[in-house]
Motif scaffolding. Sequence first.
Motif, PDB file in Angstrom:
ATOM      1  N   LEU A 189      -4.234  -1.830   6.937  1.00 38.78           N
ATOM      2  CA  LEU A 189      -4.474  -1.786   5.494  1.00 38.78           C
ATOM      3  C   LEU A 189      -3.156  -1.905   4.730  1.00 38.78           C
ATOM      4  CD1 LEU A 189      -7.152   1.062   5.392  1.00 38.78           C
ATOM      5  CD2 LEU A 189      -7.548  -1.392   5.150  1.00 38.78           C
ATOM      6  N   GLY A 190      -2.099  -1.308   5.264  1.00 40.95           N
ATOM      7  CA  GLY A 190      -0.791  -1.406   4.638  1.00 40.95           C
ATOM      8  C   GLY A 190      -0.279  -2.833   4.600  1.00 40.95           C
ATOM      9  N   GLN A 191      -0.603  -3.606   5.632  1.00 35.55           N
ATOM     10  CA  GLN A 191      -0.157  -5.001   5.722  1.00 35.55           C
ATOM     11  C   GLN A 191      -0.800  -5.890   4.662  1.00 35.55           C
ATOM     12  OE1 GLN A 191      -0.875  -6.190   9.797  1.00 35.55           O
ATOM     13  NE2 GLN A 191       0.370  -4.501  10.589  1.00 35.55           N
ATOM     14  N   ILE A 192      -1.926  -5.464   4.103  1.00 37.45           N
ATOM     15  CA  ILE A 192      -2.569  -6.262   3.054  1.00 37.45           C
ATOM     16  C   ILE A 192      -2.396  -5.615   1.675  1.00 37.45           C
ATOM     17  CG2 ILE A 192      -4.238  -7.316   4.622  1.00 37.45           C
ATOM     18  CD1 ILE A 192      -6.341  -5.345   3.545  1.00 37.45           C
ATOM     19  N   GLY A 193      -1.436  -4.693   1.581  1.00 37.70           N
ATOM     20  CA  GLY A 193      -1.075  -4.137   0.282  1.00 37.70           C
ATOM     21  C   GLY A 193      -1.769  -2.850  -0.111  1.00 37.70           C
ATOM     22  N   LEU A 194      -2.475  -2.238   0.817  1.00 41.16           N
ATOM     23  CA  LEU A 194      -3.164  -0.981   0.509  1.00 41.16           C
ATOM     24  C   LEU A 194      -2.421   0.189   1.155  1.00 41.16           C
ATOM     25  CD1 LEU A 194      -6.858  -2.145   1.029  1.00 41.16           C
ATOM     26  CD2 LEU A 194      -5.621  -1.924  -1.121  1.00 41.16           C
ATOM     27  N   LYS A 195      -1.172   0.359   0.765  1.00 36.25           N
ATOM     28  CA  LYS A 195      -0.317   1.354   1.410  1.00 36.25           C
ATOM     29  C   LYS A 195      -0.447   2.748   0.807  1.00 36.25           C
ATOM     30  CE  LYS A 195       3.306  -1.852   2.915  1.00 36.25           C
ATOM     31  NZ  LYS A 195       4.753  -2.185   2.839  1.00 36.25           N
ATOM     32  N   ASP A 196      -0.731   2.826  -0.509  1.00 43.24           N
ATOM     33  CA  ASP A 196      -0.735   4.142  -1.143  1.00 43.24           C
ATOM     34  C   ASP A 196      -1.929   4.969  -0.671  1.00 43.24           C
ATOM     35  OD1 ASP A 196      -2.896   4.095  -3.613  1.00 43.24           O
ATOM     36  OD2 ASP A 196      -2.108   2.115  -3.109  1.00 43.24           O
ATOM     37  N   LYS A 197      -1.765   6.271  -0.729  1.00 50.18           N
ATOM     38  CA  LYS A 197      -2.760   7.183  -0.163  1.00 50.18           C
ATOM     39  C   LYS A 197      -4.105   7.083  -0.865  1.00 50.18           C
ATOM     40  CE  LYS A 197       0.252  10.665   1.888  1.00 50.18           C
ATOM     41  NZ  LYS A 197       0.595  12.113   1.953  1.00 50.18           N
ATOM     42  N   LYS A 198      -4.108   6.784  -2.152  1.00 51.27           N
ATOM     43  CA  LYS A 198      -5.367   6.703  -2.896  1.00 51.27           C
ATOM     44  C   LYS A 198      -6.246   5.581  -2.349  1.00 51.27           C
ATOM     45  CE  LYS A 198      -7.254   6.418  -7.575  1.00 51.27           C
ATOM     46  NZ  LYS A 198      -6.946   6.311  -9.028  1.00 51.27           N
ATOM     47  N   ASN A 199      -5.646   4.400  -2.131  1.00 52.08           N
ATOM     48  CA  ASN A 199      -6.399   3.269  -1.595  1.00 52.08           C
ATOM     49  C   ASN A 199      -6.805   3.504  -0.143  1.00 52.08           C
ATOM     50  OD1 ASN A 199      -6.559   1.438  -3.813  1.00 52.08           O
ATOM     51  ND2 ASN A 199      -4.399   0.967  -3.552  1.00 52.08           N
ATOM     52  N   LEU A 200      -5.890   4.072   0.634  1.00 51.53           N
ATOM     53  CA  LEU A 200      -6.218   4.392   2.026  1.00 51.53           C
ATOM     54  C   LEU A 200      -7.380   5.370   2.089  1.00 51.53           C
ATOM     55  CD1 LEU A 200      -2.740   4.852   3.788  1.00 51.53           C
ATOM     56  CD2 LEU A 200      -4.404   3.055   4.203  1.00 51.53           C
ATOM     57  N   ALA A 201      -7.337   6.377   1.222  1.00 51.44           N
ATOM     58  CA  ALA A 201      -8.372   7.412   1.227  1.00 51.44           C
ATOM     59  C   ALA A 201      -9.744   6.816   0.939  1.00 51.44           C
ATOM     60  CB  ALA A 201      -8.042   8.491   0.205  1.00 51.44           C
ATOM     61  N   LYS A 202      -9.801   5.831   0.054  1.00 60.32           N
ATOM     62  CA  LYS A 202     -11.084   5.212  -0.288  1.00 60.32           C
ATOM     63  C   LYS A 202     -11.689   4.477   0.905  1.00 60.32           C
ATOM     64  CE  LYS A 202     -10.779   4.610  -5.303  1.00 60.32           C
ATOM     65  NZ  LYS A 202     -10.837   3.628  -6.399  1.00 60.32           N
ATOM     66  N   ILE A 203     -10.845   3.778   1.659  1.00 57.22           N
ATOM     67  CA  ILE A 203     -11.342   3.041   2.821  1.00 57.22           C
ATOM     68  C   ILE A 203     -11.773   4.017   3.909  1.00 57.22           C
ATOM     69  CG2 ILE A 203     -10.828   1.274   4.539  1.00 57.22           C
ATOM     70  CD1 ILE A 203     -10.832   0.325   1.575  1.00 57.22           C
ATOM     71  N   PHE A 204     -10.963   5.025   4.162  1.00 57.90           N
ATOM     72  CA  PHE A 204     -11.311   6.037   5.168  1.00 57.90           C
ATOM     73  C   PHE A 204     -12.583   6.780   4.748  1.00 57.90           C
ATOM     74  CE2 PHE A 204      -7.377   5.015   7.034  1.00 57.90           C
ATOM     75  CZ  PHE A 204      -7.231   5.693   8.238  1.00 57.90           C
ATOM     76  N   GLN A 205     -12.702   7.049   3.450  1.00 56.68           N
ATOM     77  CA  GLN A 205     -13.905   7.705   2.929  1.00 56.68           C
ATOM     78  C   GLN A 205     -15.140   6.869   3.213  1.00 56.68           C
ATOM     79  OE1 GLN A 205     -14.195   9.111  -1.372  1.00 56.68           O
ATOM     80  NE2 GLN A 205     -15.578   7.349  -1.446  1.00 56.68           N
ATOM     81  N   ALA A 206     -15.037   5.573   2.985  1.00 57.05           N
ATOM     82  CA  ALA A 206     -16.187   4.685   3.193  1.00 57.05           C
ATOM     83  C   ALA A 206     -16.662   4.725   4.639  1.00 57.05           C
ATOM     84  CB  ALA A 206     -15.805   3.255   2.808  1.00 57.05           C
ATOM     85  N   ILE A 207     -15.716   4.680   5.557  1.00 56.80           N
ATOM     86  CA  ILE A 207     -16.066   4.695   6.982  1.00 56.80           C
ATOM     87  C   ILE A 207     -16.652   6.051   7.371  1.00 56.80           C
ATOM     88  CG2 ILE A 207     -15.141   4.484   9.327  1.00 56.80           C
ATOM     89  CD1 ILE A 207     -12.902   2.690   7.917  1.00 56.80           C
ATOM     90  N   ARG A 208     -16.067   7.124   6.842  1.00 58.60           N
ATOM     91  CA  ARG A 208     -16.556   8.477   7.144  1.00 58.60           C
ATOM     92  C   ARG A 208     -17.986   8.676   6.634  1.00 58.60           C
ATOM     93  NH1 ARG A 208     -14.310  12.010   3.318  1.00 58.60           N
ATOM     94  NH2 ARG A 208     -16.432  12.263   2.546  1.00 58.60           N
ATOM     95  N   ILE A 209     -18.269   8.159   5.444  1.00 55.75           N
ATOM     96  CA  ILE A 209     -19.620   8.278   4.880  1.00 55.75           C
ATOM     97  C   ILE A 209     -20.635   7.584   5.777  1.00 55.75           C
ATOM     98  CG2 ILE A 209     -21.100   7.469   2.992  1.00 55.75           C
ATOM     99  CD1 ILE A 209     -18.778   8.042   1.082  1.00 55.75           C
ATOM    100  N   GLU A 210     -20.258   6.412   6.287  1.00 56.05           N
ATOM    101  CA  GLU A 210     -21.164   5.673   7.178  1.00 56.05           C
ATOM    102  C   GLU A 210     -21.357   6.414   8.495  1.00 56.05           C
ATOM    103  OE1 GLU A 210     -23.588   2.636   8.798  1.00 56.05           O
ATOM    104  OE2 GLU A 210     -23.033   3.149   6.732  1.00 56.05           O
ATOM    105  N   VAL A 211     -20.273   6.887   9.076  1.00 63.34           N
ATOM    106  CA  VAL A 211     -20.348   7.581  10.373  1.00 63.34           C
ATOM    107  C   VAL A 211     -21.276   8.796  10.286  1.00 63.34           C
ATOM    108  CG1 VAL A 211     -19.029   8.985  12.020  1.00 63.34           C
ATOM    109  CG2 VAL A 211     -18.106   6.796  11.220  1.00 63.34           C
ATOM    110  N   ASN A 212     -21.162   9.546   9.198  1.00 65.92           N
ATOM    111  CA  ASN A 212     -21.901  10.803   9.086  1.00 65.92           C
ATOM    112  C   ASN A 212     -23.166  10.703   8.227  1.00 65.92           C
ATOM    113  OD1 ASN A 212     -19.962  12.760  10.497  1.00 65.92           O
ATOM    114  ND2 ASN A 212     -18.610  11.735   9.045  1.00 65.92           N
ATOM    115  N   ASN A 213     -23.475   9.476   7.779  1.00 64.75           N
ATOM    116  CA  ASN A 213     -24.689   9.254   6.984  1.00 64.75           C
ATOM    117  C   ASN A 213     -24.742  10.225   5.803  1.00 64.75           C
ATOM    118  OD1 ASN A 213     -27.109   7.934   6.417  1.00 64.75           O
ATOM    119  ND2 ASN A 213     -28.330   9.245   7.742  1.00 64.75           N
TER     120      ASN A 213
END
Length: 313
Positions: A189-213
């Motif tokens: 994600l950092g390689q495509i410009g999403l280095k800051d924690k806010k953007n990282l958190a959103k992507i990780f949040q999305a995956i976590r929501i899917e994993v745990n329904n």
Amino acid sequence: MENRELRILNIPHIPVLLNETVNLYKSMPQNGYFIDCTLGFGGHSEAILNTYPGIKLIGIDQDSEAMEFAEKRLSKFGNRVEFINKRASKALEEMHEDLNVCGILADIGVSSYQLDNPERGFTFESDELDMRMDKTQELSAREVLNFYSREDLERIIRNYGECRRYKKVVNAIISKRPLKSNRELADILGQIGLKDKKNLAKIFQAIRIEVNNELNELEKILENSKKLAKAGTVLGIITFHSLEDRIVKNTFKEWAKKCICPPEAIRCECGGNNELGKILTKKPLTASKEEIKQNPRSRSAKLRGFQFIRGQG
């Protein structure tokens, strides 16, 4: 086992919106059962039991490590507490509708322990790729990232991560498959410009929501809570992002409607007395500056409350 117990017993944990949560239940009946749908490490439950000595508590959590800690923490309350180690929606569904429920609480978030423990695979720096709240379930972040179709990954990142660059994110993930760790995902994600924690958190949040329904689980908790509610039952929900808060806000609004006639109806024919109860929080309760300073993660927490005026069972 001894080392693991020591580690669990020394978990630092700050219950979010603790005073606001306890005060929300002042108007509930002062006897019956209080259900903590997301027991965690028992911080909210301990305060509820101390404040309202006439109630008994049912603590539910799908995380066995958290449950083990909570059982030790709440052991001083003896037979006032019972524990259920399973997903909250399922536990609520299995409860008898005649149960005298005075209050229900759900804290829809990941605990600090889960977030900070690299073994659980939630953090950006973790060498794991997991994100399961229930470690016994099969689906983890590893399966989502490495085996989901492009279409499904785009849906998750777009809807759950509220990310406009979802196509670029998914392209980067697919090009690097198989992913082996959260650290690797964060680097991609950092390689495509999403280095800051806010953007990282959103992507990780999305995956976590899917994993745990998580969103479906919240909707089921709301529906099953309504079925268990009695006259006077207070329901409190703590959320940590807009998707969850929107579900709670809209559900409470629907429950508070007096008229349930279709919009095209010329005049009210339903009687205008169909409200299930009243919203206790015109605006969501949020953390004070002092709490945010002590626990920065409380910044995004929102507490909404609803009190039923009639039983639903």
